[in-house]
Design a protein around this motif. Structure first.
Motif, short mmCIF file in Angstrom:
data_model
loop_
_atom_site.label_atom_id
_atom_site.label_comp_id
_atom_site.label_asym_id
_atom_site.label_seq_id
_atom_site.Cartn_x
_atom_site.Cartn_y
_atom_site.Cartn_z
N HIS A 1 47.05 63.85 44.08
CA HIS A 1 47.22 64.91 45.07
C HIS A 1 46.06 65.91 45.01
O HIS A 1 45.46 66.25 46.03
N THR B 1 50.08 70.88 41.26
CA THR B 1 48.87 71.06 42.05
C THR B 1 48.06 72.22 41.47
O THR B 1 48.55 72.99 40.65
N CYS C 1 50.61 74.47 49.18
CA CYS C 1 51.08 73.08 49.31
C CYS C 1 52.31 72.85 48.48
O CYS C 1 52.75 73.63 47.76
N ARG D 1 43.60 66.47 48.16
CA ARG D 1 43.76 67.71 48.93
C ARG D 1 42.78 68.82 48.55
O ARG D 1 42.42 69.64 49.38
N GLN E 1 50.42 61.11 46.20
CA GLN E 1 49.73 61.93 47.20
C GLN E 1 50.35 63.33 47.32
O GLN E 1 49.74 64.22 47.90
N THR E 2 51.54 63.55 46.75
CA THR E 2 52.19 64.86 46.86
C THR E 2 52.19 65.66 45.56
O THR E 2 52.56 66.84 45.58
N TRP E 3 51.79 65.07 44.45
CA TRP E 3 51.72 65.80 43.18
C TRP E 3 50.79 65.10 42.20
O TRP E 3 50.52 63.92 42.32
#
Length: 157
Positions: free
Chosen positions: A83, A141, A157, A87, A77-79
């Motif tokens: 992600h 991202t 982000c 996002r 979820q962060t990269w």
């Protein structure tokens, strides 16, 4: 006689090509190359299914800048792909923008590449950031920017 054989072969070849094109699934990466000859990326559903059955380090797309390879991994979820999908959204347009930014965009100070609108002042349109826990040449991202280049120094982000 030879002309008739040539016409028959030509008709058979044309029919085979048409038939094979009709049998390709719509989401297939080889079904619809873009005008430059590069294949359009897999649909989000296809990548989602792939990432559900593989770990976060699995490579789902490859992008090139000359001979240098950059990868998009399933991620978290962060990269990575998960992600970007969560996002910023994922579709063929996002895939093409990433490819364009990496292939011909200008390097950013954060290890990525950006594309700009040819105006004055220049307006950054799209940004990629490279470097993840899985590798230095992995896509962290990518997102739409739409702001003057000076004002976009802080990453989203």
């Amino acid at each position: 006689m030879r002309l008739n054989v040539f016409r028959a072969l030509y008709a058979a070849l044309a029919a085979a090509i048409t038939t094979s094109a009709l049998l390709m699934p719509a989401g297939s990466a080889s079904a619809a190359p873009d005008p430059s000859g590069r294949a359009i990326g897999a649909a989000a559903d296809s990548i989602d299914a792939t990432c559900k059955s593989h770990n976060r380090n699995y490579i789902v797309r490859k992008y090139y800048r000359g001979p240098r390879l950059y990868t998009l991994r399933c991620g978290t979820q962060t990269w990575g792909w998960k992600h970007i999908k969560a996002r910023h959204g994922w579709n063929n347009t996002m895939d093409r923008k990433i490819s364009t930014a990496i292939w011909s965009g200008e390097p950013t100070g954060r290890g990525g590449f950006s594309t700009y609108q040819n105006t004055y002042p220049r307006i950054e349109k799209f940004r990629t950031i490279i470097g993840t826990p899985a590798g230095t040449n992995d896509l962290l991202t990518a997102y739409k920017v739409d702001q003057p280049a000076v004002a976009s120094a802080v990453a989203r982000c």
